[in-house]
Scaffold this motif. Structure first.
Motif, PDB file in Angstrom:
ATOM      1  N   PRO A  62     -63.082 -92.076 -81.798  1.00 46.51           N
ATOM      2  CA  PRO A  62     -64.171 -92.529 -82.666  1.00 46.51           C
ATOM      3  C   PRO A  62     -65.543 -92.178 -82.098  1.00 46.51           C
ATOM      4  N   ALA A  63     -66.531 -92.128 -82.977  1.00 45.86           N
ATOM      5  CA  ALA A  63     -67.877 -91.748 -82.588  1.00 45.86           C
ATOM      6  C   ALA A  63     -68.559 -92.810 -81.740  1.00 45.86           C
ATOM      7  N   THR A  64     -68.191 -94.074 -81.911  1.00 46.55           N
ATOM      8  CA  THR A  64     -68.744 -95.152 -81.099  1.00 46.55           C
ATOM      9  C   THR A  64     -67.601 -95.911 -80.444  1.00 46.55           C
ATOM     10  N   SER A  70     -60.429 -94.315 -76.207  1.00 47.26           N
ATOM     11  CA  SER A  70     -59.887 -93.009 -75.838  1.00 47.26           C
ATOM     12  C   SER A  70     -58.439 -93.053 -75.382  1.00 47.26           C
ATOM     13  N   GLY A  71     -57.941 -94.243 -75.047  1.00 48.91           N
ATOM     14  CA  GLY A  71     -56.596 -94.347 -74.488  1.00 48.91           C
ATOM     15  C   GLY A  71     -56.543 -94.109 -72.998  1.00 48.91           C
ATOM     16  N   LEU A  72     -57.698 -93.798 -72.408  1.00 46.05           N
ATOM     17  CA  LEU A  72     -57.780 -93.651 -70.949  1.00 46.05           C
ATOM     18  C   LEU A  72     -57.888 -95.037 -70.327  1.00 46.05           C
ATOM     19  N   ASP A 129     -69.634 -91.262 -77.787  1.00 45.99           N
ATOM     20  CA  ASP A 129     -70.636 -91.884 -76.924  1.00 45.99           C
ATOM     21  C   ASP A 129     -70.020 -92.180 -75.561  1.00 45.99           C
ATOM     22  N   GLY A 130     -70.788 -92.814 -74.669  1.00 46.52           N
ATOM     23  CA  GLY A 130     -70.285 -93.180 -73.356  1.00 46.52           C
ATOM     24  C   GLY A 130     -69.990 -91.969 -72.496  1.00 46.52           C
ATOM     25  N   LEU A 136     -67.160 -84.327 -72.895  1.00 44.99           N
ATOM     26  CA  LEU A 136     -67.098 -83.369 -73.991  1.00 44.99           C
ATOM     27  C   LEU A 136     -68.375 -82.540 -74.127  1.00 44.99           C
ATOM     28  N   THR A 137     -69.233 -82.579 -73.123  1.00 43.57           N
ATOM     29  CA  THR A 137     -70.475 -81.791 -73.176  1.00 43.57           C
ATOM     30  C   THR A 137     -70.246 -80.361 -72.695  1.00 43.57           C
ATOM     31  N   GLY A 138     -69.931 -80.179 -71.407  1.00 47.01           N
ATOM     32  CA  GLY A 138     -69.675 -78.846 -70.857  1.00 47.01           C
ATOM     33  C   GLY A 138     -68.256 -78.388 -71.101  1.00 47.01           C
TER      34      GLY A 138
END
Length: 633
Positions: A62-64, A70-72, A129-130, A136-138
């Protein structure tokens, strides 16, 4: 996993099928006098130790509340947690430490394939987020892609024979299609899936579940278009937990006595009890306090997805009564729905390792088909079901039972028609009771000395002892007084259909009882409904008390065909059996042993051969604790 879009024709699923296992067909040997236990799959599942072929699925992030959903979780054991890009150091997501890598090979992993692999700083548009957003950036990508030779990520350090789950995390980079064919192999067999990394403005992961046949797993990716290669953001490999598989089912809510029949109970422990709509304050249903919310996010929950989420006052046609009707009046919906991008409800505050039941309450809004595909994920895997909210003029709930592997469960909903979105009326998440599971068995009644042999005893405590038929008064069987009833409702019971209490029929019987004494008298007269499924609701139970309910029956026509599905639901668990009541020439009773969570027990009866199930008699006996002394006066 269960998939379906209709409600009415699915009696083999919890309440429709309380056990999520399908009915068990039984035919009786007319000469048998022994007790036969019915092998019914309940809440607990026995897991096979045999390895099965690996499977691949797509999970939504989800976005927020992305970290929590995440299941992590630190509850799991990870062999790999890698964040690809141009950064170094570590990254912590929900208690899991990721190693940030900017080289094509390192401890426990390596990239091989055409050309070279480049690290890229990425962009901040991650749709999350978070610290999931940071992961998920690089990314990594190969700069000389091929549509025939794959880029291969190899992860080492596995233990042969252990079950694992490997995840490839990804999100949209741009609006151009970026389709790759993935081939996973960790068990000696290929598991393949085609994925468009940029299919929607959202984040996801590929989950490959397998039992390791060696010390490594390979993930091969072949781009369909050379200039649009797969972008690798992150990967994890976790040891799969030995937990029961998640299940999802549709359960009916009755139009009458809805509060006591909903399975809500103050005996249970709830992490969430939310009533969606435009109201505020609280709502009490059967001792459970619901928070009435009119915002898209709040304590323990959040809605994300296309458009905005609107609160609506709803209407009073809820197909239920009591405060369940109040809960099903108002609702939430997203006003810019998509047939590809899901609306996601994330519920947080769970404890990893605990068993939970999440319920989505709903009812018909109009007669237009309103089918949505639900994807539940609370245990790191997807459980999918397609449901038409307008399938019938009734109320129901979707029940998802799972073992939490993180502190959140996500419910993703995609409407099949963009203008006919799902209406969220209410949701609960409860801890699944860890007590004695319910059990169902069939017991034969002997033709002679039947009164003494059935175990009825005036020293026991009975909540119900009913003799159905066309007469009134009482019937004494071995010292236990049965009330003779010829009406569909009375003290301690109600007999109804999906549209409420309808026309029921009584019959003076045919004398073919296969028993003697007053058991024969109880098994002579009948009550029945021959226009569809019907439900017998037994009321007056005490929550957190053990009971044994018996449904007495015998063949109406010896060696005939009267196939029916009988489902018991006690508010937390249940059992379902499909049997031929007219098989052989012996009388029987169905015995359901359970712990009550509410003040009622529902018994749903449906016939499949054109002849209805007939009610002869029923008892509910309270099971007293061992060592209880009964004083006779």
């Amino acid at each position: 996993m269960s998939n379906r879009s209709e409600v009415d024709n699915e009696l083999d699923q919890r309440n429709n099928d309380f056990s999520n296992a399908g009915g068990l067909r039984l035919n009786h040997d007319r000469h048998s006098r022994r007790r036969r236990d019915v092998a019914v799959l309940m809440v607990a599942f026995a897991l096979s130790g045999a390895a099965t072929a690996g499977t691949v699925s797509v999970g939504n992030i989800p976005a927020t509340g992305s970290d929590a959903a995440s299941g992590l979780t630190s509850f799991k054991t990870y062999t790999h947690a890698l964040d690809f890009g141009d950064a170094t150091g570590t990254l912590n997501i929900n208690g899991v430490t990721f190693t940030r890598v900017n080289a094509a090979s390192g401890t426990g992993y390596s990239f091989t394939g055409p050309g070279s692999f480049n690290a890229h700083a990425g962009s901040s548009t991650t749709y999350t987020d978070g610290n999931v957003s940071n992961m998920l950036t690089g990314m990594f990508f190969n700069n000389t892609p091929s549509t025939t030779t794959p880029a291969v990520l190899t992860l080492t350090g596995l233990t042969p024979g252990k079950p694992y789950s490997t995840r490839i995390y990804y999100r949209r980079w741009d609006a151009n299609p970026r389709v790759s064919t993935f081939t996973f192999n960790g068990d000696g067999a290929d598991a393949t899936i085609d994925v468009d990394e940029c299919a929607d403005a959202a984040a996801h992961y590929l989950a490959y579940k397998f039992t390791a046949s060696g010390s490594e797993v390979t993930i091969s990716a072949v781009a369909h278009v050379p200039n649009y290669v797969w972008l690798f953001f992150g990967v994890t490999t976790e040891e799969a937990l030995d937990i029961p598989p998640a299940t999802v089912a549709i359960v009916d809510l009755p139009p009458v006595d809805s509060d006591s029949s909903a399975g809500l109970s103050p005996v249970k422990s709830y992490t969430h009890a939310l009533d969606f709509g435009d109201a505020t304050g609280t709502l009490n249903i059967n001792g459970v306090t619901f928070t009435r919310v009119n915002a898209a996010s709040g304590t323990g929950y959040s809605f994300t997805g296309p458009g905005t989420f609107n609160a609506h006052p709803g209407n009073s046609t809820t197909y239920t009564d009591g405060n369940v009707s109040n809960m099903l009046t108002g609702m939430f919906f997203n006003n810019t729905s998509s047939t590809t991008t899901p609306a996601v409800l994330a519920l947080t505050g769970l404890t990893p390792g605990k068993r939970y039941s999440t319920r989505i309450y709903y009812r018909r809004w109009d007669t237009a088909e309103r089918t949505s595909t639900f994807t539940f994920n609370g245990d790191g895997s997807n459980t999918v079901i397609a449901v038409n909210q307008s399938a019938d003029a009734g109320a129901h709930f979707l029940e998802y039972r799972f073992t939490a592997t993180g502190n959140a469960v996500t419910i993703s909903v995609v409407a099949q028609a963009s203008t006919l979105v799902w209406h969220f009326c209410g949701v609960t998440t409860e801890e699944i009771y860890a007590g004695q599971p319910a059990a169902l068995s069939i017991v034969d009644i002997p033709a002679v000395n039947a009164d003494v042999s059935v175990g009825l005893n005036p020293h026991k405590v009975y909540a119900h002892a009913l003799d159905f038929g066309d007469t009134t008064g009482t019937l004494l069987i071995n010292g236990v007084t049965f009330t003779k009833v010829n009406s569909p409702s009375g003290t301690g019971y109600r007999y109804y259909t999906s549209s409420g209490t309808a026309t029921f029929y009584t019959n003076g019987g045919n004398g073919n009882t296969h028993a003697d004494g007053n058991i024969s008298a109880m098994l002579n007269n009948i009550m029945y409904y021959n226009h569809g499924p019907s439900t017998l609701l037994l009321r007056g139970l005490t929550p957190d008390t053990k009971y044994s309910t018996r449904l007495y029956y015998r063949p109406w026509t010896d060696d005939g065909t009267r196939d029916g599905t009988i489902s018991f639901f006690d508010g937390d668990s249940g059992c379902t059996v499909t049997l031929n009541a007219d098989a052989g020439a012996t009388a029987h009773y169905l015995q359901y042993d359970f712990t009550a969570f509410n003040t009622s027990l529902a018994i749903k009866m449906s016939y499949v051969s054109g002849t209805p199930w007939t009610l002869f008699g029923v008892t509910t006996e309270q099971i007293l604790p061992a060592g209880t002394v009964i004083v006779l006066r």
